[in-house]
Design an enzyme around this catalytic site. Structure first.
Site, PDB file in Angstrom:
ATOM      1  N   THR A  38       0.829  -1.206   0.000  1.00  0.00           N
ATOM      2  CA  THR A  38       0.000   0.000   0.000  1.00  0.00           C
ATOM      3  C   THR A  38       0.863   1.256   0.000  1.00  0.00           C
ATOM      4  OG1 THR A  38      -1.504   1.243   1.422  1.00  0.00           O
ATOM      5  CG2 THR A  38      -0.103  -0.330   2.527  1.00  0.00           C
ATOM      6  N   ASP A  39       0.264   2.381  -0.384  1.00  0.00           N
ATOM      7  CA  ASP A  39       0.962   3.671  -0.294  1.00  0.00           C
ATOM      8  C   ASP A  39       1.151   4.105   1.163  1.00  0.00           C
ATOM      9  OD1 ASP A  39      -1.731   4.246   0.239  1.00  0.00           O
ATOM     10  OD2 ASP A  39      -1.970   5.680  -1.410  1.00  0.00           O
ATOM     11  N   GLU A  40       0.381   3.478   2.077  1.00  0.00           N
ATOM     12  CA  GLU A  40       0.382   3.979   3.460  1.00  0.00           C
ATOM     13  C   GLU A  40       1.696   3.718   4.190  1.00  0.00           C
ATOM     14  OE1 GLU A  40      -3.301   3.479   5.542  1.00  0.00           O
ATOM     15  OE2 GLU A  40      -4.429   3.263   3.679  1.00  0.00           O
ATOM     16  N   TYR A  59      -1.842  -0.368  11.050  1.00  0.00           N
ATOM     17  CA  TYR A  59      -2.021  -1.050   9.754  1.00  0.00           C
ATOM     18  C   TYR A  59      -0.801  -0.830   8.868  1.00  0.00           C
ATOM     19  CZ  TYR A  59      -3.436  -1.485   4.841  1.00  0.00           C
ATOM     20  OH  TYR A  59      -3.477  -1.792   3.496  1.00  0.00           O
ATOM     21  N   ALA A 103       2.168   0.109   9.676  1.00  0.00           N
ATOM     22  CA  ALA A 103       3.376  -0.499  10.252  1.00  0.00           C
ATOM     23  C   ALA A 103       3.410  -1.998   9.951  1.00  0.00           C
ATOM     24  CB  ALA A 103       3.420  -0.255  11.757  1.00  0.00           C
ATOM     25  N   LYS A 143       1.933  -3.574   7.421  1.00  0.00           N
ATOM     26  CA  LYS A 143       2.200  -3.795   5.998  1.00  0.00           C
ATOM     27  C   LYS A 143       3.688  -3.549   5.712  1.00  0.00           C
ATOM     28  CE  LYS A 143      -0.213  -4.574   2.996  1.00  0.00           C
ATOM     29  NZ  LYS A 143      -0.592  -5.891   2.404  1.00  0.00           N
ATOM     30  N   PRO A 199     -20.266   9.926   8.396  1.00  0.00           N
ATOM     31  CA  PRO A 199     -19.217  10.530   9.238  1.00  0.00           C
ATOM     32  C   PRO A 199     -18.004  10.942   8.423  1.00  0.00           C
ATOM     33  CG  PRO A 199     -19.269   8.127   9.528  1.00  0.00           C
ATOM     34  CD  PRO A 199     -20.289   8.458   8.479  1.00  0.00           C
ATOM     35  N   ASP A 203     -11.715  13.344  14.586  1.00  0.00           N
ATOM     36  CA  ASP A 203     -10.764  12.808  13.617  1.00  0.00           C
ATOM     37  C   ASP A 203     -10.268  11.433  14.041  1.00  0.00           C
ATOM     38  OD1 ASP A 203      -9.384  12.896  11.281  1.00  0.00           O
ATOM     39  OD2 ASP A 203      -8.077  14.573  11.827  1.00  0.00           O
ATOM     40  N   ARG A 204      -9.844  10.645  13.061  1.00  0.00           N
ATOM     41  CA  ARG A 204      -9.167   9.364  13.330  1.00  0.00           C
ATOM     42  C   ARG A 204      -7.851   9.672  14.039  1.00  0.00           C
ATOM     43  NH1 ARG A 204      -7.842   6.121   7.938  1.00  0.00           N
ATOM     44  NH2 ARG A 204      -9.780   4.991   8.324  1.00  0.00           N
ATOM     45  N   PRO A 205      -7.500   8.957  15.125  1.00  0.00           N
ATOM     46  CA  PRO A 205      -6.206   9.226  15.776  1.00  0.00           C
ATOM     47  C   PRO A 205      -5.056   9.006  14.784  1.00  0.00           C
ATOM     48  CG  PRO A 205      -7.537   7.691  17.085  1.00  0.00           C
ATOM     49  CD  PRO A 205      -8.253   7.877  15.786  1.00  0.00           C
TER      50      PRO A 205
HETATM   51  P1  NAD Z   1     -10.045  -7.054   2.399  1.00  0.00           P
HETATM   52  O1  NAD Z   1     -10.014  -6.782   3.869  1.00  0.00           O
HETATM   53  O2  NAD Z   1     -11.277  -6.739   1.613  1.00  0.00           O
HETATM   54  O3  NAD Z   1      -9.742  -8.607   2.129  1.00  0.00           O
HETATM   55  C1  NAD Z   1      -8.734  -9.304   2.825  1.00  0.00           C
HETATM   56  C2  NAD Z   1      -8.926 -10.798   2.540  1.00  0.00           C
HETATM   57  O4  NAD Z   1      -7.861 -11.503   3.210  1.00  0.00           O
HETATM   58  C3  NAD Z   1     -10.247 -11.360   3.074  1.00  0.00           C
HETATM   59  O5  NAD Z   1     -10.820 -12.221   2.112  1.00  0.00           O
HETATM   60  C4  NAD Z   1      -9.818 -12.133   4.314  1.00  0.00           C
HETATM   61  O6  NAD Z   1     -10.681 -13.227   4.604  1.00  0.00           O
HETATM   62  C5  NAD Z   1      -8.422 -12.601   3.907  1.00  0.00           C
HETATM   63  N1  NAD Z   1      -7.574 -12.890   5.066  1.00  0.00           N
HETATM   64  C6  NAD Z   1      -7.365 -12.094   6.151  1.00  0.00           C
HETATM   65  N2  NAD Z   1      -6.547 -12.719   7.021  1.00  0.00           N
HETATM   66  C7  NAD Z   1      -6.225 -13.914   6.458  1.00  0.00           C
HETATM   67  C8  NAD Z   1      -5.412 -14.996   6.872  1.00  0.00           C
HETATM   68  N3  NAD Z   1      -4.765 -14.984   8.053  1.00  0.00           N
HETATM   69  N4  NAD Z   1      -5.270 -16.052   6.041  1.00  0.00           N
HETATM   70  C9  NAD Z   1      -5.927 -16.094   4.848  1.00  0.00           C
HETATM   71  N5  NAD Z   1      -6.726 -15.099   4.415  1.00  0.00           N
HETATM   72  C10 NAD Z   1      -6.870 -14.022   5.219  1.00  0.00           C
HETATM   73  O7  NAD Z   1      -8.776  -6.314   1.816  1.00  0.00           O
HETATM   74  P2  NAD Z   1      -8.581  -5.523   0.443  1.00  0.00           P
HETATM   75  O8  NAD Z   1      -9.069  -4.148   0.608  1.00  0.00           O
HETATM   76  O9  NAD Z   1      -9.069  -6.356  -0.659  1.00  0.00           O
HETATM   77  O10 NAD Z   1      -6.997  -5.437   0.389  1.00  0.00           O
HETATM   78  C11 NAD Z   1      -6.259  -6.505  -0.188  1.00  0.00           C
HETATM   79  C12 NAD Z   1      -4.771  -6.189  -0.117  1.00  0.00           C
HETATM   80  O11 NAD Z   1      -4.507  -4.980  -0.809  1.00  0.00           O
HETATM   81  C13 NAD Z   1      -4.244  -6.012   1.299  1.00  0.00           C
HETATM   82  O12 NAD Z   1      -2.958  -6.583   1.345  1.00  0.00           O
HETATM   83  C14 NAD Z   1      -4.167  -4.511   1.460  1.00  0.00           C
HETATM   84  O13 NAD Z   1      -3.170  -4.148   2.379  1.00  0.00           O
HETATM   85  C15 NAD Z   1      -3.809  -4.100   0.046  1.00  0.00           C
HETATM   86  N6  NAD Z   1      -4.246  -2.741  -0.341  1.00  0.00           N
HETATM   87  C16 NAD Z   1      -5.556  -2.396  -0.239  1.00  0.00           C
HETATM   88  C17 NAD Z   1      -5.957  -1.137  -0.658  1.00  0.00           C
HETATM   89  C18 NAD Z   1      -7.412  -0.716  -0.612  1.00  0.00           C
HETATM   90  O14 NAD Z   1      -7.714   0.432  -0.934  1.00  0.00           O
HETATM   91  N7  NAD Z   1      -8.339  -1.597  -0.266  1.00  0.00           N
HETATM   92  C19 NAD Z   1      -5.012  -0.232  -1.152  1.00  0.00           C
HETATM   93  C20 NAD Z   1      -3.670  -0.641  -1.261  1.00  0.00           C
HETATM   94  C21 NAD Z   1      -3.310  -1.899  -0.853  1.00  0.00           C
HETATM   95  P1  TYD Z   2     -10.708   4.366   4.297  1.00  0.00           P
HETATM   96  O1  TYD Z   2     -11.704   4.022   3.248  1.00  0.00           O
HETATM   97  O2  TYD Z   2     -10.861   3.761   5.657  1.00  0.00           O
HETATM   98  O3  TYD Z   2      -9.261   4.063   3.686  1.00  0.00           O
HETATM   99  P2  TYD Z   2      -7.772   4.454   4.273  1.00  0.00           P
HETATM  100  O4  TYD Z   2      -7.888   4.795   5.697  1.00  0.00           O
HETATM  101  O5  TYD Z   2      -7.024   3.177   4.043  1.00  0.00           O
HETATM  102  O6  TYD Z   2      -7.294   5.589   3.415  1.00  0.00           O
HETATM  103  O7  TYD Z   2     -10.710   5.941   4.484  1.00  0.00           O
HETATM  104  C1  TYD Z   2     -10.463   6.820   3.408  1.00  0.00           C
HETATM  105  C2  TYD Z   2     -10.401   8.230   3.965  1.00  0.00           C
HETATM  106  O8  TYD Z   2     -11.719   8.570   4.429  1.00  0.00           O
HETATM  107  C3  TYD Z   2      -9.495   8.355   5.165  1.00  0.00           C
HETATM  108  O9  TYD Z   2      -8.858   9.643   5.111  1.00  0.00           O
HETATM  109  C4  TYD Z   2     -10.420   8.299   6.359  1.00  0.00           C
HETATM  110  C5  TYD Z   2     -11.703   8.896   5.824  1.00  0.00           C
HETATM  111  N1  TYD Z   2     -12.960   8.358   6.381  1.00  0.00           N
HETATM  112  C6  TYD Z   2     -13.959   9.226   6.825  1.00  0.00           C
HETATM  113  O10 TYD Z   2     -13.810  10.460   6.780  1.00  0.00           O
HETATM  114  N2  TYD Z   2     -15.124   8.687   7.314  1.00  0.00           N
HETATM  115  C7  TYD Z   2     -15.321   7.340   7.376  1.00  0.00           C
HETATM  116  O11 TYD Z   2     -16.402   6.903   7.850  1.00  0.00           O
HETATM  117  C8  TYD Z   2     -14.302   6.464   6.901  1.00  0.00           C
HETATM  118  C9  TYD Z   2     -14.473   4.961   6.948  1.00  0.00           C
HETATM  119  C10 TYD Z   2     -13.124   7.011   6.396  1.00  0.00           C
END
Ligand code: NAD
Ligand code: TYD
Length: 358
Positions: free
Chosen positions: A135-137, A160, A162, A164, A215, A290-292
């Site tokens: 992730t970019d985070e 999260y 940390a 990743k 929110p 805000d989120r901490p």
């Molecule tokens: P998600 O939470 O929707 O899905 C995670 C999946 O992993 C679920 O199907 C869950 O059952 C499975 N899982 C969790 N723990 C497990 C374990 N111990 N063993 C086997 N399976 C397990 O997540 P997502 O949003 O699809 O993200 C997928 C990946 O992409 C993650 O690695 C995340 O860090 C990365 N990522 C996500 C985003 C985003 O915007 N969603 C952005 C950048 C990177």
């Molecule tokens: P989120 O979808 O949780 O992704 P990430 O935290 O991985 O970027 O949140 C996206 C942005 O939106 C983030 O800056 C937090 C904010 N946010 C809200 O303002 N309200 C909400 O209810 C949620 C879930 C996120």
């Protein structure tokens, strides 16, 4: 058996993983796509309902931390590669349960890397890549200016991020220490169908449609860089096929939005879709605490992957329109996720799945 090669996709029942599995199953019909997923709260087999019955899709219910299960899969299928997608993925949850994030995102990743490396050492001619989806985070937070490049130092700030970062570090260590052919991708925030409705965009769509408070954390000025999930998935395939071992690849559509602007864009689309008068959604916006440690801004430069020929194909507003329509026409999926009924899907379909995978 009988497929030309097999690849392992972890986390394939989650949001991004299910799009990746759908893409791979349809594109590579002579590959066996083996999905390993623990089906945590975020894993939903219904996300895969349109490909689960495909002959080349093999679902395995299991945990990436379970080395016996993972080793058994390597012995059985002799994987050509791994797409490691599974993770605990929600920042807000990581604030309350950092240990879980360390266990899955760090330890789980090390277990997978270790078993895959054991396999690769014996069959290096038959193992292509281990792709880790990051992730970019991990880079931390930007101010108003600047952008992260593939050379930027890590500076994770949420549990999260940390966790990743920890997984990524092990992947890089496996390349540098053992020569194990790892590639690491960093993508920006994804959006699209099947995202668990705790994340900003699906939550906002549903709450506006249902007349519930939306929110917005802090002032809503935090910035995220958004990418259509199917564009991300195509990029993962490109990096898996053509990325350099040890390489790092950013995946971004260079599409930055303030959260409050995303919320307004979603609100307008929901009002239009439901035939409401313009601006109806505004009454449900709530600025909340805000989120901490809330990171202010993320943005990635992603030239390296453009050098491999990848370009995003779906604009933000087009993707947002499709996403709004999807959530508002898939109310049963939403209801089953919210009620927990989606967890029954495994029980109802598992015997059939076992039948097709044996
Ligand atoms: P998600 O939470 O929707 O899905 C995670 C999946 O992993 C679920 O199907 C869950 O059952 C499975 N899982 C969790 N723990 C497990 C374990 N111990 N063993 C086997 N399976 C397990 O997540 P997502 O949003 O699809 O993200 C997928 C990946 O992409 C993650 O690695 C995340 O860090 C990365 N990522 C996500 C985003 C985003 O915007 N969603 C952005 C950048 C990177
Ligand atoms: P989120 O979808 O949780 O992704 P990430 O935290 O991985 O970027 O949140 C996206 C942005 O939106 C983030 O800056 C937090 C904010 N946010 C809200 O303002 N309200 C909400 O209810 C949620 C879930 C996120």
């Amino acid at each position: 058996m009988g497929f030309e090669r097999y690849v392992l996709v972890t986390g394939g029942a989650g949001f991004i993983g299910s799009h990746l599995v759908r893409y791979l199953v349809r594109r590579y019909r002579d590959w066996g796509i083996v999905v390993l997923d623990a089906l945590t709260y975020a894993g939903n087999l219904e996300n895969l309902s349109d490909v689960l019955d495909a002959p080349n899709c093999i679902f395995v219910h299991g945990d990436i931390r379970d080395s016996v299960v993972v080793e058994g899969l390597f012995r059985r299928y002799g994987f050509w590669g791994v797409f490691h997608v599974a993770a605990e993925s929600h920042v807000d949850r990581s604030i309350y349960d950092p240990v879980k994030f360390a266990e899955v995102n760090v330890v789980g990743t090390v277990v997978l890397l270790s078993v895959a490396m054991w396999w690769w050492r014996r069959h290096s001619d038959r193992f292509h890549r281990f792709l880790l989806v990051s992730t970019d985070e991990v880079y931390g937070s930007l101010g108003e200016e600047g952008v992260f490049t593939e050379e930027s130092p890590y500076n994770p700030r949420s549990p999260y991020a940390a966790s990743k970062a920890g997984g990524d570090m092990f992947a890089h260590a496996f390349f540098h220490t053992y020569g194990f052919p790892v590639v690491v991708t960093h993508s920006t925030n994804n959006f699209g169908p099947y995202q668990f409705p705790e994340k900003l965009i699906p939550l906002t769509i549903l709450h506006f449609a249902e007349g519930k408070p939306v929110p917005v954390y802090g002032t809503g000025e935090n910035v995220r860089d958004w990418i259509w999930v199917e564009d991300h998935v195509r990029a993962l395939d490109v990096v898996f096929q053509r990325g350099e071992p040890g390489g790092v690849y950013h995946i971004s559509a260079h599409n930055e939005w303030r959260n409050i602007d995303v919320v307004h864009a979603v609100g307008k689309l929901v009002d239009a879709y439901l035939g409401r008068s313009e601006g109806t959604y505004r009454r449900w916006i709530r600025f909340v605490a805000d989120r901490p440690g809330h990171d202010f801004r993320y943005a990635l430069r992603a030239e390296r992957i453009r050098g491999l020929g990848w370009r995003p194909q779906v604009s933000f507003l087009e993707g947002l329109k499709r996403t709004v329509e999807w959530y508002l026409t898939h109310r049963e999926w939403v209801d089953r996720v919210r009620s927990g009924a989606y967890r029954q899907y495994l029980k109802r379909h598992y015997s059939a799945l076992l039948g097709s995978s044996s």
